[in-house]
Scaffold this motif. Structure first.
Motif, mmCIF file in Angstrom:
data_model
loop_
_atom_site.group_PDB
_atom_site.id
_atom_site.type_symbol
_atom_site.label_atom_id
_atom_site.label_comp_id
_atom_site.label_asym_id
_atom_site.label_seq_id
_atom_site.Cartn_x
_atom_site.Cartn_y
_atom_site.Cartn_z
ATOM 1 N N LEU A 1 0.849 -1.206 -0.005
ATOM 2 C CA LEU A 1 -0.119 -0.005 -0.014
ATOM 3 C C LEU A 1 0.935 1.359 -0.046
ATOM 4 N N PRO A 2 1.039 1.872 -1.193
ATOM 5 C CA PRO A 2 2.043 2.996 -1.140
ATOM 6 C C PRO A 2 1.677 4.182 -0.028
ATOM 7 N N ILE A 3 0.603 4.439 0.411
ATOM 8 C CA ILE A 3 0.255 5.624 1.141
ATOM 9 C C ILE A 3 0.779 5.242 2.650
ATOM 10 N N ASN A 4 1.162 3.812 2.903
ATOM 11 C CA ASN A 4 1.475 3.557 4.277
ATOM 12 C C ASN A 4 2.956 2.947 4.401
ATOM 13 N N ILE A 5 3.858 3.520 3.167
ATOM 14 C CA ILE A 5 5.038 2.985 3.156
ATOM 15 C C ILE A 5 6.034 4.349 2.974
ATOM 16 N N PRO A 6 7.287 4.217 3.105
ATOM 17 C CA PRO A 6 8.114 5.499 2.613
ATOM 18 C C PRO A 6 8.062 5.871 1.201
ATOM 19 N N PRO A 7 8.091 6.952 0.920
ATOM 20 C CA PRO A 7 8.485 8.131 1.742
ATOM 21 C C PRO A 7 7.309 9.103 2.186
ATOM 22 N N HIS A 8 6.187 8.266 2.268
ATOM 23 C CA HIS A 8 4.887 8.722 3.020
ATOM 24 C C HIS A 8 4.900 8.451 4.333
ATOM 25 N N HIS A 9 4.604 7.446 4.758
ATOM 26 C CA HIS A 9 4.683 6.889 6.330
ATOM 27 C C HIS A 9 5.828 6.165 6.449
ATOM 28 N N VAL A 10 6.356 6.484 7.562
ATOM 29 C CA VAL A 10 7.754 5.857 8.146
ATOM 30 C C VAL A 10 7.754 5.254 9.469
ATOM 31 N N THR A 11 6.481 5.602 10.224
ATOM 32 C CA THR A 11 6.010 4.741 11.439
ATOM 33 C C THR A 11 4.752 4.527 11.451
ATOM 34 N N TRP A 12 4.534 3.227 11.993
ATOM 35 C CA TRP A 12 2.872 2.832 12.251
ATOM 36 C C TRP A 12 2.771 2.634 13.664
ATOM 37 N N TRP A 13 1.531 3.308 14.142
ATOM 38 C CA TRP A 13 1.295 3.635 15.710
ATOM 39 C C TRP A 13 0.316 2.589 16.166
ATOM 40 N N ASN A 14 0.144 2.537 17.408
ATOM 41 C CA ASN A 14 -0.819 2.004 18.149
ATOM 42 C C ASN A 14 -0.995 2.433 19.500
ATOM 43 N N PRO A 15 -2.166 2.233 20.237
ATOM 44 C CA PRO A 15 -2.330 2.771 21.599
ATOM 45 C C PRO A 15 -1.167 2.411 22.543
ATOM 46 N N GLY A 16 -0.292 1.276 22.425
ATOM 47 C CA GLY A 16 0.657 1.152 23.390
ATOM 48 C C GLY A 16 2.013 1.950 22.994
ATOM 49 N N ALA A 17 2.207 2.211 21.555
ATOM 50 C CA ALA A 17 3.333 3.316 21.237
ATOM 51 C C ALA A 17 2.941 4.708 21.743
ATOM 52 N N TYR A 18 1.681 5.014 21.513
ATOM 53 C CA TYR A 18 1.174 6.237 22.181
ATOM 54 C C TYR A 18 1.556 6.402 23.888
ATOM 55 N N ARG A 19 1.176 5.490 24.398
ATOM 56 C CA ARG A 19 1.322 5.452 25.964
ATOM 57 C C ARG A 19 2.802 5.521 26.188
ATOM 58 N N ALA A 20 3.837 5.075 25.483
ATOM 59 C CA ALA A 20 5.070 5.255 25.524
ATOM 60 C C ALA A 20 5.629 6.417 25.298
ATOM 61 N N LEU A 21 5.080 6.863 24.050
ATOM 62 C CA LEU A 21 5.600 8.581 23.903
ATOM 63 C C LEU A 21 5.111 9.290 24.860
ATOM 64 N N ALA A 22 3.882 9.255 25.545
ATOM 65 C CA ALA A 22 3.323 10.092 26.508
ATOM 66 C C ALA A 22 4.389 10.113 27.820
ATOM 67 N N ALA A 23 4.757 8.803 28.207
ATOM 68 C CA ALA A 23 5.495 8.545 29.363
ATOM 69 C C ALA A 23 6.883 9.136 29.118
ATOM 70 N N GLU A 24 7.502 9.137 28.024
ATOM 71 C CA GLU A 24 8.752 9.486 27.796
ATOM 72 C C GLU A 24 8.747 11.228 27.850
ATOM 73 N N LEU A 25 7.589 11.719 27.504
ATOM 74 C CA LEU A 25 7.529 13.249 27.498
ATOM 75 C C LEU A 25 7.099 13.779 28.990
ATOM 76 N N GLY A 26 6.627 12.998 29.833
ATOM 77 C CA GLY A 26 6.222 13.245 31.083
ATOM 78 C C GLY A 26 4.877 13.676 31.087
ATOM 79 N N LEU A 27 3.841 13.189 30.058
ATOM 80 C CA LEU A 27 2.550 13.408 29.934
ATOM 81 C C LEU A 27 1.543 12.403 30.804
#
Length: 326
Positions: free
Chosen positions: A218-244
């Motif tokens: 799927l072109p729209i979900n691969i480089p050079p358009h999308h380079v990361t794929w997210w989910n709730p766990g990844a979001y929680r980790a991001l929030a924790a790293e930023l102290g949110l």
């Protein structure tokens, strides 16, 4: 061309690269793919030449972080020329305008925004999220905004604007932006810098696993358009790293304009490979044939049928709060 990641050769698959969120080593390698295959997918599937972005790169590899984030290495992202060509070819900005009123991510985000809040919408494109914010004060931020952008859109980089306006906003939003940037943690840090103490960070991005990642090549979900794929766990980790503080980390039901993804996924006779031998991108005749057959049928189905209730989510969604000043 902009890239992020370790300086090791792209083909060195023995060293696991760092997670873009935490900096810790990836949990596993999923699979590699020739840059030539990616170039062909974009050229044949989308009519867009991306060869200049992969100059000197022979191979791209997909990894999974312990956070659940899936990311490409190296993270090759589109430049101005790529997006100008791609958006013109597919009338992207016009389509964004057409679907703004029914987007589920916009509606859900607007429900968290208090009356009178100062909102900055990062990577806003034409600024159509403003239509959902009659109760708030909206500022759009996008250095590549087109001439048709809302009058309140500022054509400035996030880095420069965060330096000028720290702690100026009650809410900072980014819809389908963070998956495009080579350094998502830095991007989120700059958004948090714009927030007042107690302010809200709101993000929406394509979900993995989901029907999006079960459609091969799927072109729209691969480089050079999308380079990361997210989910709730990844979001929680991001929030924790930023102290949110996480207010909500979950998924969203598809918006009506995502019906084509639903039907394409449903009508495929071949999908991406599941664990333990996951694969999402490859030159396979069975995959090419599946897409060629399903795509025209999906376009017809999307015109004559509504998106069914209970369709699987394709977006991950985060609302997180910046701590109040102690």
């Amino acid at each position: 061309m902009r890239m992020a990641g370790p300086t090791r050769p792209a083909g060195d698959e023995k060293v696991l690269p760092p997670c873009p969120i935490t900096g810790k080593p990836a949990a596993r390698r999923i699979h590699g793919v020739s840059a030539r295959v990616i170039e062909d997918i974009w050229r044949i599937g989308q009519g867009v030449d991306v060869k200049h972005l992969f100059k000197g790169i022979d191979r791209v590899t997909l990894y999974e972080s312990p956070t659940g984030l899936v990311f490409f290495e190296p993270r090759v992202v589109g430049d101005g020329a790529f997006y100008q060509t791609y958006y013109d070819e597919w009338d992207v900005h016009e389509r964004l305008n057409d679907v703004a009123d029914t987007r589920v991510d916009y509606k859900r985000a607007a429900s968290f925004i208090p009356d009178g809040a100062e909102v900055v919408d990062v990577g806003c494109g034409p600024g159509v999220f403003r239509r959902h914010l009659s109760h708030a004060r909206y500022t759009g931020l996008d250095p590549y905004a087109g001439p048709d952008a809302d009058e309140v859109v500022i054509r400035e980089t996030l880095e420069a604007y965060a330096e000028q306006r720290p702690e100026s906003f009650d809410v900072a939003t980014a819809f389908h932006v963070i998956e495009h940037v080579p350094d998502p943690r830095r991007h989120a840090e700059l958004m948090v810098r714009l927030l007042k103490p107690g302010g809200l960070l709101i993000l929406a991005a394509p979900l993995h696993p989901s029907p999006l990642t079960e459609i091969p090549n799927l072109p729209i979900n691969i480089p050079p358009h999308h380079v990361t794929w997210w989910n709730p766990g990844a979001y929680r980790a991001l929030a924790a790293e930023l102290g949110l503080e996480v207010v909500e980390a979950g998924t969203l039901q598809p918006s009506p304009h995502q019906g084509l993804i639903y039907w394409l996924h449903r009508l495929l006779f071949k999908r991406t490979d599941k664990a333990p031998h996951e694969r999402y991108i490859a030159h396979r005749w069975s995959w090419h044939a599946a897409i060629a057959l399903a795509y025209p049928l999906a376009k017809i189905a999307n015109r004559i049928k509504t998106l069914p209730n209970g369709a699987r989510p394709v977006d991950a969604f985060l609302v997180a709060r910046k701590p109040d000043r102690q």
